[in-house]
Design an enzyme around this catalytic site. Structure first.
Site, PDB file in Angstrom:
ATOM      1  N   GLY A   1       0.905  -1.183   0.027  1.00  0.00           N
ATOM      2  CA  GLY A   1      -0.037  -0.166  -0.037  1.00  0.00           C
ATOM      3  C   GLY A   1       1.015   1.131  -0.016  1.00  0.00           C
TER       4      GLY A   1
ATOM      5  N   ASP B   1       2.063  -1.655  -4.529  1.00  0.00           N
ATOM      6  CA  ASP B   1       0.668  -1.329  -4.318  1.00  0.00           C
ATOM      7  C   ASP B   1      -0.073  -1.813  -5.438  1.00  0.00           C
ATOM      8  OD1 ASP B   1      -0.618   1.551  -3.106  1.00  0.00           O
ATOM      9  OD2 ASP B   1      -1.731   0.381  -4.558  1.00  0.00           O
ATOM     10  N   ILE B   2      -1.422  -1.971  -5.486  1.00  0.00           N
ATOM     11  CA  ILE B   2      -2.140  -2.665  -6.442  1.00  0.00           C
ATOM     12  C   ILE B   2      -2.252  -1.862  -7.720  1.00  0.00           C
ATOM     13  CG2 ILE B   2      -4.390  -1.656  -5.756  1.00  0.00           C
ATOM     14  CD1 ILE B   2      -5.726  -4.529  -6.282  1.00  0.00           C
TER      15      ILE B   2
ATOM     16  N   TYR C   1     -15.593  -1.087   9.152  1.00  0.00           N
ATOM     17  CA  TYR C   1     -14.231  -0.801   9.137  1.00  0.00           C
ATOM     18  C   TYR C   1     -13.725  -1.050  10.768  1.00  0.00           C
ATOM     19  CZ  TYR C   1     -10.077   2.636   9.052  1.00  0.00           C
ATOM     20  OH  TYR C   1      -8.462   3.084   9.142  1.00  0.00           O
TER      21      TYR C   1
HETATM   22  C1  AKB Z   1     -11.176   7.292   8.139  1.00  0.00           C
HETATM   23  O1  AKB Z   1     -11.667   8.099   8.360  1.00  0.00           O
HETATM   24  O2  AKB Z   1     -11.874   6.280   7.906  1.00  0.00           O
HETATM   25  C2  AKB Z   1      -9.804   6.797   8.652  1.00  0.00           C
HETATM   26  C3  AKB Z   1      -9.504   6.479  10.011  1.00  0.00           C
HETATM   27  C4  AKB Z   1     -10.100   7.315  11.193  1.00  0.00           C
HETATM   28  O3  AKB Z   1      -9.082   5.437  10.399  1.00  0.00           O
HETATM   29  N1  AKB Z   1      -9.008   8.094   8.506  1.00  0.00           N
END
Ligand code: AKB
Length: 319
Positions: A10, A36-37, A144
């Site tokens: 990355g 990187d990809i 995430y």
């Molecule tokens: C995001 O906003 O997803 C990132 C983080 C806070 O990990 N910048």
């Protein structure tokens, strides 16, 4: 110069672009393999080895690690909060799948240290809002955040059960001028500088009073290198360290920019990212990182804004 072979997965991204150049200064340009990809900046591509590789392509990654006799890995690939929310399954598969395969490849290839970034996104609505301690309620509500928290626990597991020296930091929103971030909720704090210099106005996708933890890229790179350099027996955390930096709202950032560009105006048009931001805390306590490996941020809001306005590459239009 230290004899290490470092691979960065990355290297074309927001952190990778700057980290690659710093690592090349430390270890020598030919010792640091950027991957990187897709394409990376000319600076990254022209200053040392560069390879195109998809982090999910375990066989190719294994080949590269053997070819270059890699001793350290920085695995920076991830789908960030806003993008992952639009494609949760892919976000999970990429963020978790790549961590597993990279950790296993590190073990197979005798890699001495792995860096993998976590995020303040591991925190959720039940976490305290201010000065969040290292150990607290962690119930993320974004895919995430879930992938980062699960990843932290797996890092700790690989350290304890398999002896992999994996180290991690919970990065806040990162602000730098060498590359633009993609797909994050904190991205407004970079976008705003381009728009302020180009058009002297910015429409923010978060509300005026949304306080989030942030950090200038110079501090983030410094923290990363400092953690990776710390003696293993000084590290009491093998999930991911909290680090403190800046915290501000869009309104406060706009006011700091206005001191340099008096005609600058901000307006607000919150979108789906507001809900993500609302689930995160506003500031982080980094005392344990300070105690274990000497963490101390150098940039305050004013210093960060001055550097960003000076270095963000767009001409200021005259009104
Ligand atoms: C995001 O906003 O997803 C990132 C983080 C806070 O990990 N910048």
């Amino acid at each position: 110069m230290k004899q290490e072979k470092v691979i960065i997965l990355g290297a074309g991204g927001q952190i990778g672009t700057e980290l690659t150049m710093e690592l090349r200064k430390i270890y020598g340009h030919s010792q640091v393999i950027a991957t990187d990809i897709r394409d990376a900046s000319d600076e990254v591509k022209n200053s040392g080895p560069f390879e195109i590789v998809d982090v999910m392509d375990t066989a190719k990654l294994n080949e590269l690690m053997k070819l270059y006799k890699v001793t350290q890995v920085y695995h920076l690939v991830a789908l960030l909060s806003a993008t992952a929310e639009k494609n949760p399954k892919f976000g999970w598969d990429l963020n978790m799948g790549s961590l597993f395969s990279v950790m296993d490849l590190c073990l197979e290839n005798g890699v001495s240290k792995l860096f993998w970034p976590s995020s303040i996104a591991v925190f959720g609505p039940t976490t305290p809002k201010a000065n969040v301690p290292q150990h607290t309620v962690v119930e993320p509500t974004t895919v995430y955040g879930v992938s980062k928290y699960a990843g932290e626990l797996w890092c700790d597991y690989y350290f304890r059960k398999k002896g992999l020296d994996v180290r991690s930091i919970r990065y806040p929103g990162l602000i730098g001028y060498k590359s633009i971030p993609g797909g994050g909720t904190t991205d407004y704090a970079v976008d705003i500088f381009y728009e302020a210099k180009k058009h002297q106005k910015y429409s923010c996708f978060l509300e005026a009073d949304t306080r989030l933890p942030m950090m200038y890229m110079t501090d983030a790179i410094h923290a990363t290198l400092q953690l990776m350099d710390a003696p293993a027996d000084q590290l009491s955390i093998r999930t991911a360290y909290n680090i403190n930096g800046l915290d501000f709202t869009p309104a406060e950032l706009a006011a700091a920019i206005k001191k340099h560009i008096p005609s600058f105006e901000i307006s607000y048009a919150p979108d789906f990212r507001q809900q993500i931001a609302n689930s995160w805390p506003g500031s982080i306590n980094g005392d344990l990182a300070a105690k274990d490996w000497g963490w101390k941020p150098a940039f305050n809001l004013e210093a960060m804004v001055s550097e960003m306005l000076e270095n963000t590459k767009v001409p200021i239009l005259t009104a």
